[in-house]
Structure formats: C-alpha cells, structure tokens
Design an enzyme around this catalytic site. Sequence first.
Site, short mmCIF file in Angstrom:
data_model
loop_
_atom_site.label_atom_id
_atom_site.label_comp_id
_atom_site.label_asym_id
_atom_site.label_seq_id
_atom_site.Cartn_x
_atom_site.Cartn_y
_atom_site.Cartn_z
N HIS A 59 -2.08 42.04 58.23
CA HIS A 59 -1.91 42.01 59.68
C HIS A 59 -0.60 42.64 60.12
CE1 HIS A 59 -5.11 38.92 60.72
NE2 HIS A 59 -5.22 39.86 61.61
N GLU B 177 -20.90 62.46 56.63
CA GLU B 177 -19.93 62.00 55.63
C GLU B 177 -20.55 61.85 54.25
OE1 GLU B 177 -18.22 58.24 56.87
OE2 GLU B 177 -20.13 57.45 57.52
N ASP C 102 -14.81 59.85 53.95
CA ASP C 102 -15.90 59.63 53.00
C ASP C 102 -16.45 60.95 52.47
OD1 ASP C 102 -16.17 56.88 52.55
OD2 ASP C 102 -16.99 56.61 54.56
N CYS D 203 -13.91 62.87 63.09
CA CYS D 203 -13.15 61.64 63.29
C CYS D 203 -12.50 61.16 62.00
CB CYS D 203 -14.04 60.56 63.88
SG CYS D 203 -15.46 60.19 62.85
C1 PEP Z 1 -14.63 58.75 57.50
O1 PEP Z 1 -15.28 58.40 56.52
O2 PEP Z 1 -14.08 59.87 57.61
C2 PEP Z 1 -14.47 57.83 58.64
C3 PEP Z 1 -13.91 58.22 59.77
O3 PEP Z 1 -14.89 56.56 58.48
P1 PEP Z 1 -14.12 55.42 57.66
O4 PEP Z 1 -12.76 55.95 57.31
O5 PEP Z 1 -14.09 54.27 58.57
O6 PEP Z 1 -15.00 55.27 56.48
MG MG Z 2 -16.64 56.70 56.62
#
Ligand code: PEP
Ligand code: MG
Length: 565
Positions: A186, A428, A452, A499
């Site tokens: 946290h 991903e 990922d 993202c």
């Molecule tokens: C990713 O895999 O790039 C992603 C944005 O998701 P997370 O990091 O939450 O797996």
């Molecule tokens: Mg991911």
Amino acid sequence: MSTIKTGIIASEGIAIGRAYLFVKEKLEVDTRILEDGEIEGEVAKIQKAIADYSKDLENMEVSTETQQEVINAHLGMLDDPFLVDTVKNKIENNINAEKALHDSINEMVTMMQSLDDEYLRERATDYKDIGERLLYKLQGREPKKLSPLPKDTIVVSDELTPTDTSAMDKDNVLGFAMDNGGKTAHTSIIAQTLGIPALVGMKDVSVSVKDNDLLIMDTFEGKLYINPDEDTLNIYREKMEQILAEKERLEAVKFEKAITKDNHQVEIACNIGNIEDLKLGLANGAEGVGLFRTEFLYMENNHFPTEEEQFSVYKKAVELLEDKPLIIRTLDIGGDKSLSYFKFPEEENPFLGWRALRICFDMLDVFKTQLKAILRASAFGKVRILLPMVISVEEIKKVREILEEVKNDLKAKEIDFDTNIEIGIMVETPASVIVAEDLIKYVDYFSIGTNDLTQYVLAVDRGNEKISKLYNTYNPAVLRSIKKVIDAAHKADKWAGMCGGFAGDTKATKLLLGMGLDEFSAPAANIPKIKDIIINTTLEEASEFSEEILKLETTTEIEEVINNQ
Ligand code: PEP
Ligand code: MG
C-alpha cells in the site's frame, strides 16, 4: 564520502531533504492466566478496543481515494468475525486479552506471510498494523504520530503501515525509505499516487539513518545517500534544478493537443486503477482514460464489488472526465493477481491459466454484474469496454452475446445506457496478433498490452528477475507484432491504441508515432513529455525513423538507434 544505501524502487523521483525517523517502539504484551470470573471482562475489553479503533478510522480525515480504500480495508478486517472469534476463543481458554490479541495477530500474519501470492503477503502488514493499534487501545495509550511533520521531510521507517501513511502530513513529505515492503505494498502505491520517490526493502535503513540526517533519494537509480559530501550534494542540486526546469517547461505543453508539426493528431490518455489516479492524470493533461484496471476495485475489497459499488466508481470517473473517453477493462484477475476472498485453484502455469475472460466466462454472475455497472455508467458520458487476454474470434462473439443479454435486461427495467457502446480488445497474446485482421472485424478498436505481449511473444515471464534482461519490448519480434496490429486496425478503418508500459516509455514515443499508433495511454507523470515529443516532430520524420528501426535484426542495434535519437 557519502554513505549510499540501495533498495527496491517503489516510486521514481529525486528528493533532497531531512530524515524523520519513524520507528515504532516495541510494545510490551502483558501475559497472564485469567481466573474464570475475569473472562467476560476481558472479552468486553477486546470488543471495546475494536469498536474504538473502528470509530477512530471512521472519523479519520480523508483527503484521497487511496486513504479511503485503506481505511475501508481495515474496517473490513475489523468487521470480520474471524478476528474477534479467534481472540475470544483464546480468552475463553483463560488467556488475557492483550496476549490473546497478540497471539491471534501473529498467527494470521505468519499464515499470510507464508503464501506465494505477493499481494496477499503484503496484506500481512495490514493485520500487523491493526494488531498494534488494538494493543495501544487495550493499554489505553496513543501511538507516535506522523503529523504534523517539518518541511522537506524524508520519512525513514522500519515499516510504514497503511494507517501511518493515511494519517501522514503529506504536504511536507518528499519521500519514503523503508526497511521492509515490496512494490505492490500500500505504501508504494500511495507514493506513486503522490508522485514522490520511495525505496522499499532496504533491510536496515532505519538503523543506518539518524533523525535529521541530510538525505538524497535518487530512485531512478534506486539509491539513498546519507549525509552526502558537498560534491554529491552539488550534483544533485543541479539535477533537481534541471528536473524542475524541465517540469516547468513541460507545464506549458501539458494541456496542448498532441499534434505533430505536419498536422497529425494522436490521443494521449492515462492508465488508472482508481479515481485518485484519474485526478492526477487529468491534472497532467490526459485526454481520456485508455485503461481503467478494474481489478483493483476487486483486489482492495473483501467481497466481489456489487453492481452499485462499481457503478458509483465508474460514474464518478465518467463525470470527472466530462466528455473525454473512459475505457474500462473488464476484470483481469488471475496470473499474479488474486483476491483475498476467493480461492483460485493451484495452477502449474498461472499466467497461461485460468485468468481474465476465461474466469468471467466461468463466473457469469460476476461478469454480468460488471457489464451492467459499465453499461449504466455509459449513460453519463463516453464509455468503452475493453476485453483482456483475447485469443479468438469466438471469445468476442461470446462476450457480445452476454452483453446483449445484459442490455436486454437493462432495457426491460428501463435503465438508460449507451446502446452503441464500443467494444475493443487488448492485443496481448501472440494469437491475437496472428489473427488481428479477423479480430478487428468484430471490435471497434485495439489496445495493445505490451506488458503481456512482450512476455508471451518472447516466452519470458515478466516477473522473473533471473531472465529480466530478456524481457525487452524493443526486441524486433515484439516491435513487428505491434506494427502488424496497428496496420490491421488501419486496414479496417479502425484505430489502435496502446495501454501497456511501452506507451509510457518516452524513448519509444517517436517510434510508436511513426508506426501509426493512434492513442497512447500512459501513467500520468509521463503525459507532458510524450506530448512534447509529438508536438516537436513530424509524422513523416517519425515514420522514416520507425521504418529504419523495423528493418533491424537485433535488439542491441534497435536500442542503439533509440538511445541516439
Ligand atoms: C498489459 O499487459 O500490457 C497491460 C496493460 O495489462 P496488465 O499490465 O494489467 O497485465
Ligand atoms: Mg495484460
């Protein structure tokens, strides 16, 4: 010569300040065997301690969403009959309240610390914290406080509990250095939200540092300088000046649109896990949310969040965004993310296992509850759905069927929602790259999840330190996958965003712009710099740059070009 200590980087930044040592005094625990006639009184004592501490938490002044989440988590633990029953049981066996509480908490902490799951291990700290506060209550004493603090303070501690940080005088804190803790603790999350540097897992920093020592934190390098020499101090004063000057310069562009010199516009959004992150994103010029990681809503709760609970958070986000888009990712749990209130099956390969959509399909109630909450929020602004870990067209078709059912349900109840809500997928997995041209026919947009994607394309576990050198998004296999995905979207006249963490890597901005990326969703702090790079280049120049890079055969060559741009 300065003394230098290193730690795990929990939040990046540089700070120069004075140490404020916050090491908790050792609490002595009164131990005695109770007479039978004392049992009732001791049970009443622990019940009163729990009630008093709950009242303190409820009355605590809260200025951030994260603080509220910590308080809620603690209230949930205090409310859990398991805690009071365990203590009561010991008292009924003639152990006094203090000792019964102490032993019960120790048992819980030992059990939690032995778990494989990092997130749950971190929650052991919450239990220790609660145990300590209750012991103070039983002894009729008050613990040492972190408020008010002197100006320009760097808090050095053996362990900062979530309650400590909640009540902390944050205006005067420049950084944290802690003996214990991990990246997902946290305290680390709070430091990231506040945008201040933090080092954790430093082992004995609270012994090495004295109150009022002069400290430099350089968490880009993972270093803490204790009473630095004049040369080091001057170097860092200069660095701080440069950072501040750069920050000031970027202040001027943060609310600009990301338009290149040859008039090509892209969207710069932010990644969020809660409302606090969104506020920070907007303050840094985010033009929307490209990824709301909703799993945090589930992870920081003690039950699957209800439709109402989720709806109120999504609605708040939509309202704060006004007409800017909010991309809500459906539950992406499993892998390394688990829930305290739900037992996941033991799996040989959790990252290749029962996670994300796969869980949602098996737990339709949970999935439909979330879809309903998202749809209801869509009546208040521009909301888009994002599906994680997709590997096939069938999965998208199945989600569309489930979504239809949920929409019909809402229509029957005359509840408003956006009937044309857009659906996108996270790209991903290698499968989704390979069949991107097919997948795009069934969705409105792509969002590339490089965290990922890198691990699956390269078959390199993203959390395994031993092979962390191999985990590199600049690997040509990953870069060419990204290019293929963007091209597939454009061929179908749709857009592709990103993202994953790569979108926030400012060294990759020009490359991604040149590849044709339409939307960058990044952590708040990186947004101004990304905009600055885009504003100061042309799409033509960026395209040539990316073409040059995509021809290269090795990661080393690519990184050389990237570092010399
Ligand atoms: C990713 O895999 O790039 C992603 C944005 O998701 P997370 O990091 O939450 O797996
Ligand atoms: Mg991911």
